[in-house]
Design a protein around this motif. Structure first.
Motif, short mmCIF file in Angstrom:
data_model
loop_
_atom_site.label_atom_id
_atom_site.label_comp_id
_atom_site.label_asym_id
_atom_site.label_seq_id
_atom_site.Cartn_x
_atom_site.Cartn_y
_atom_site.Cartn_z
N LEU A 86 57.11 36.09 -53.90
CA LEU A 86 58.11 35.03 -53.99
C LEU A 86 59.05 35.04 -52.79
CD1 LEU A 86 59.83 32.85 -55.42
CD2 LEU A 86 61.10 34.73 -56.47
N ALA A 87 59.55 36.21 -52.45
CA ALA A 87 60.51 36.29 -51.34
C ALA A 87 59.87 35.83 -50.04
CB ALA A 87 61.01 37.73 -51.22
N SER A 88 58.62 36.23 -49.81
CA SER A 88 57.96 35.83 -48.56
C SER A 88 57.78 34.31 -48.50
CB SER A 88 56.59 36.51 -48.47
OG SER A 88 56.74 37.92 -48.49
N THR A 89 57.31 33.74 -49.60
CA THR A 89 57.10 32.29 -49.63
C THR A 89 58.43 31.55 -49.51
OG1 THR A 89 55.12 32.54 -50.98
CG2 THR A 89 56.19 30.39 -51.00
N LEU A 90 59.45 32.04 -50.19
CA LEU A 90 60.75 31.37 -50.17
C LEU A 90 61.36 31.41 -48.78
CD1 LEU A 90 63.02 29.98 -51.76
CD2 LEU A 90 63.93 32.26 -52.29
N ILE A 91 61.33 32.56 -48.15
CA ILE A 91 61.94 32.69 -46.82
C ILE A 91 61.24 31.80 -45.81
CG2 ILE A 91 62.29 34.29 -44.90
CD1 ILE A 91 62.80 36.48 -46.99
N MET A 92 59.91 31.82 -45.81
CA MET A 92 59.18 31.03 -44.83
C MET A 92 59.38 29.54 -45.05
SD MET A 92 55.61 33.14 -44.16
CE MET A 92 55.22 33.46 -45.88
N ASN A 93 59.46 29.10 -46.33
CA ASN A 93 59.68 27.68 -46.59
C ASN A 93 61.08 27.24 -46.21
OD1 ASN A 93 57.57 25.92 -48.39
ND2 ASN A 93 57.19 28.10 -48.64
N VAL A 94 62.08 28.05 -46.55
CA VAL A 94 63.46 27.69 -46.22
C VAL A 94 63.67 27.71 -44.72
CG1 VAL A 94 65.86 28.38 -46.49
CG2 VAL A 94 64.32 28.47 -48.45
N TRP A 95 63.09 28.68 -44.05
CA TRP A 95 63.27 28.78 -42.60
C TRP A 95 62.66 27.57 -41.89
CZ3 TRP A 95 65.79 32.85 -40.09
CH2 TRP A 95 65.76 32.81 -38.69
N SER A 96 61.48 27.16 -42.35
CA SER A 96 60.84 26.01 -41.71
C SER A 96 61.62 24.73 -41.96
CB SER A 96 59.41 25.85 -42.23
OG SER A 96 59.40 25.56 -43.63
N ALA A 97 62.36 24.66 -43.09
CA ALA A 97 63.19 23.48 -43.36
C ALA A 97 64.49 23.52 -42.58
CB ALA A 97 63.48 23.39 -44.86
N LEU A 98 65.05 24.72 -42.37
CA LEU A 98 66.30 24.83 -41.62
C LEU A 98 66.09 24.67 -40.13
CD1 LEU A 98 67.99 27.84 -43.47
CD2 LEU A 98 68.66 25.43 -43.57
N ALA A 99 64.94 25.10 -39.65
CA ALA A 99 64.66 25.01 -38.21
C ALA A 99 63.31 24.36 -38.00
CB ALA A 99 64.70 26.39 -37.56
N PRO A 100 63.18 23.06 -38.27
CA PRO A 100 61.89 22.40 -38.11
C PRO A 100 61.46 22.34 -36.66
CG PRO A 100 63.61 20.79 -38.51
CD PRO A 100 64.24 22.13 -38.69
N ALA A 101 60.14 22.30 -36.45
CA ALA A 101 59.61 22.25 -35.08
C ALA A 101 59.98 20.95 -34.40
CB ALA A 101 58.09 22.43 -35.11
N THR A 102 60.06 19.89 -35.15
CA THR A 102 60.45 18.58 -34.60
C THR A 102 61.55 17.98 -35.47
OG1 THR A 102 58.71 17.47 -35.88
CG2 THR A 102 58.15 18.15 -33.63
N GLY A 103 62.50 17.33 -34.84
CA GLY A 103 63.57 16.67 -35.58
C GLY A 103 64.65 17.64 -36.00
N SER A 104 65.55 17.14 -36.83
CA SER A 104 66.68 17.95 -37.30
C SER A 104 66.53 18.19 -38.79
CB SER A 104 68.00 17.22 -37.02
OG SER A 104 68.00 15.94 -37.67
N PRO A 105 67.09 19.28 -39.28
CA PRO A 105 66.96 19.59 -40.71
C PRO A 105 67.73 18.58 -41.57
CG PRO A 105 68.48 21.11 -39.65
CD PRO A 105 67.87 20.30 -38.55
N SER A 106 67.23 18.39 -42.79
CA SER A 106 67.90 17.50 -43.74
C SER A 106 68.19 18.28 -45.02
CB SER A 106 67.03 16.28 -44.05
OG SER A 106 65.83 16.68 -44.71
N ALA A 107 69.24 17.87 -45.70
CA ALA A 107 69.63 18.58 -46.91
C ALA A 107 68.55 18.47 -47.98
CB ALA A 107 70.96 18.01 -47.43
N GLY A 108 67.92 17.29 -48.09
CA GLY A 108 66.88 17.12 -49.09
C GLY A 108 65.69 18.03 -48.85
N SER A 109 65.30 18.16 -47.60
CA SER A 109 64.16 19.02 -47.27
C SER A 109 64.48 20.48 -47.57
CB SER A 109 63.79 18.84 -45.80
OG SER A 109 62.74 19.72 -45.45
N VAL A 110 65.68 20.90 -47.23
CA VAL A 110 66.07 22.29 -47.50
C VAL A 110 66.10 22.55 -49.00
CG1 VAL A 110 67.93 23.99 -47.27
CG2 VAL A 110 67.36 22.49 -45.35
#
Length: 225
Positions: A86-110
């Motif tokens: 759970l921790a691994s999946t949660l961290i990787m998903n939240v990190w990708s939403a906070l620092a997306p490769a393209t564009g800026s992060p959005s509250a809904g995505s996070v």
């Protein structure tokens, strides 16, 4: 109860797989956000979350089967493994939403990238307990159903098709020695069981018509000489 259990568990598995499918995209974005499809690591990143999900599903299947059979699964290693996944999946998903490769992060995505991994984990925790509770309910209902079926009256047997026995009178005195012995045995068996003799029993044991057995039933049994 078994049909309900299967339906509920299948539904939970479906929702779990859907949630894992969503988290797979977040994990891939975390691992291969800056890579192109020409890089082998970009393709390999798609395998990380399915690997985690496969381990989780295997553990859940084992835990559900053990709990359904009354075997405790409160092992620290099991909880640590699920928490790590759970921790691994949660961290990787939240990190990708906070620092997306393209564009800026959005509250809904996070928010979604936080909630869905948590829901997946909670579904994974609930499935074994649902399985165990349904099996316990089935086992509790089994004795009640068995006692109800045993208490229901047995169907009255149909009239025995027998060839007519020639008799001179509607009396046990007109019976042969062997048939009088069978008639006395019918009365003894019924008395030993604490119940009354029925005409169907006499008709079946002596192989006489039912109307004649009814007449014999009205007479006291005669003891063969």
């Amino acid at each position: 109860m078994d049909r309900l259990r299967v339906s509920l568990i299948r539904s939970m598995w479906l929702f779990l797989v859907c949630g894992l499918g969503y988290t797979t995209v977040g994990v891939h974005d975390f691992l291969a956000g800056g890579l192109s499809a020409a890089d082998p690591a970009w393709w390999g990143a798609w395998l990380v979350e399915p690997c985690f999900a496969g381990v989780l599903i295997t553990v859940l299947r084992w835990e559900a089967e053990m709990l359904a059979r009354g075997v405790a699964t409160a092992y620290k290693a099991v909880h640590r493994l699920k928490h790590l996944l759970l921790a691994s999946t949660l961290i990787m998903n939240v990190w990708s939403a906070l620092a997306p490769a393209t564009g800026s992060p959005s509250a809904g995505s996070v928010f979604v990238h936080i909630v869905i991994p948590l829901v997946v984990y909670l579904v994974a925790e609930v499935i074994p307990h649902m399985q165990s509770a349904c099996v316990q309910a089935r086992d509790r209902l089994a004795p009640v159903a068995a006692s109800a079926s045993s208490a229901s009256p047995s169907p009255v047997p149909s009239a025995v098709a027998t060839s007519p026995v020639p008799v001179s009178a509607a009396s046990s005195a007109g019976l042969s020695e062997s048939m009088r012995s069978k008639l006395a045995a019918v009365h003894r068996d019924a008395a030993g069981a604490g119940r009354a003799v029925t005409a169907h029993e006499i008709a079946e044991r002596l192989r006489v018509p039912l109307h004649y057995a009814t007449r014999l039933l009205s007479e006291p049994p005669s003891v063969p000489s």
